[in-house]
Design an enzyme around this catalytic site. Sequence first.
Site, PDB file in Angstrom:
ATOM      1  N   GLU A   1      81.818 132.233  42.096  1.00 26.57           N
ATOM      2  CA  GLU A   1      83.043 132.877  42.563  1.00 26.57           C
ATOM      3  C   GLU A   1      84.222 132.556  41.643  1.00 26.57           C
ATOM      4  OE1 GLU A   1      81.164 130.910  46.277  1.00 26.57           O
ATOM      5  OE2 GLU A   1      81.068 130.723  44.099  1.00 26.57           O
TER       6      GLU A   1
ATOM      7  N   TRP B   1      32.500 123.192  32.612  1.00 31.72           N
ATOM      8  CA  TRP B   1      33.432 123.609  33.663  1.00 31.72           C
ATOM      9  C   TRP B   1      32.699 123.757  34.987  1.00 31.72           C
ATOM     10  CZ3 TRP B   1      38.292 123.306  32.252  1.00 31.72           C
ATOM     11  CH2 TRP B   1      38.624 123.465  30.911  1.00 31.72           C
TER      12      TRP B   1
ATOM     13  N   ARG C   1      49.944 127.493  37.094  1.00 34.48           N
ATOM     14  CA  ARG C   1      50.633 126.478  36.288  1.00 34.48           C
ATOM     15  C   ARG C   1      51.973 127.019  35.798  1.00 34.48           C
ATOM     16  NH1 ARG C   1      46.423 123.991  31.801  1.00 34.48           N
ATOM     17  NH2 ARG C   1      45.112 122.719  33.191  1.00 34.48           N
TER      18      ARG C   1
END
Length: 348
Positions: free
Chosen positions: A55, A173, A187
């Site tokens: 403002e 994996w 992420r």
Amino acid sequence: MTVRDVERDAMRRALALALNGPAGVNPQVGAVILAPDGRILAEGWHRGAGTPHAEVDALSHLSPGEAEGATAVVTLEPCNHTGRTGPCSQALLAAGISRVLYAVDDPGVVSAGGADTLRAAGVEVEADVLGDEGRALLSAWLTVQRLGRPHVTVKWAQSLDGRAAASDGTSQWITGPAAREDVHRRRAMADAIIVGTGTVLADDPSLTARDADGALLAHQPRPVVIGERQTPSGAAVRRHPREPLFLSSRDLTRVLDDLRREGVQRVFVEGGPTLASAFVRAGLVDEVLAYIAPALLGGPRLALDDIGVETIGDAVRLTLSSVERLGEDILLVARPATAPSPANVKDS
């Protein structure tokens, strides 16, 4: 009081202006000053802690008296206290503003109350104008104000029988490409990504957020490594595009408070099991992401270890938010069944 279309348009403009400012310790806030006939007289936004609020920034573009009888449209309730800068409510009154519209109530213990001050001085005040859009803009910052710390997401990948690695410690994996791509996308939504030194030494993760082709995504979370063991000089995390933060503290509350002071709003805890369990045990988890692969590993390497549960009555109960299939894997998103207690945060 009726909100005019031109005022709603001005709020949309203020929300867009807010994005020019940095996300961090202070909120992103935009403001538009409208003449009585609806013309835009001035615009402004907050540029970070210690700089003029939106403002005041907008009013600074006007000559004395030019804002007399004007309307201020701002995305966050004008503040009502003196911190590094003066109270916006008083600045608006001094400028002769006769009407104020804002989207989101200020949750600050000290800074709130600007709307009441303005009303008491005879200013027309309209709250919750495009409130949903305003709360969406400030979602992460509002969460920090409510919790007194960053929002914490804990992620792990596991086999169907709850193992995070095979008996020899290998884990790359467990899940497939679709699940790993989803992890990278999430992420990139965080401000910081936290791992333990055990994960760094075992897996040598880069802790970057990448697309399916391996290219870095536009936003990268800052890597944070927690633990007393030294991170090797050649570790991949040391080549991260953002400077890693290495912490030896075991006090996770203190770690999160330090990160909050650095402007971190969302934390992504990626492991390993010791660190994930510590966050759960400390009651500092707001969201769990469990990526489950249809594989069996057996052995002792569980996705979580001691979380302080001795008997079934002490189980950490979660509410399931969503279930998503990612290739052959499943993602379960859950949140604590009992929300953390609100915390008082000092205004910055």
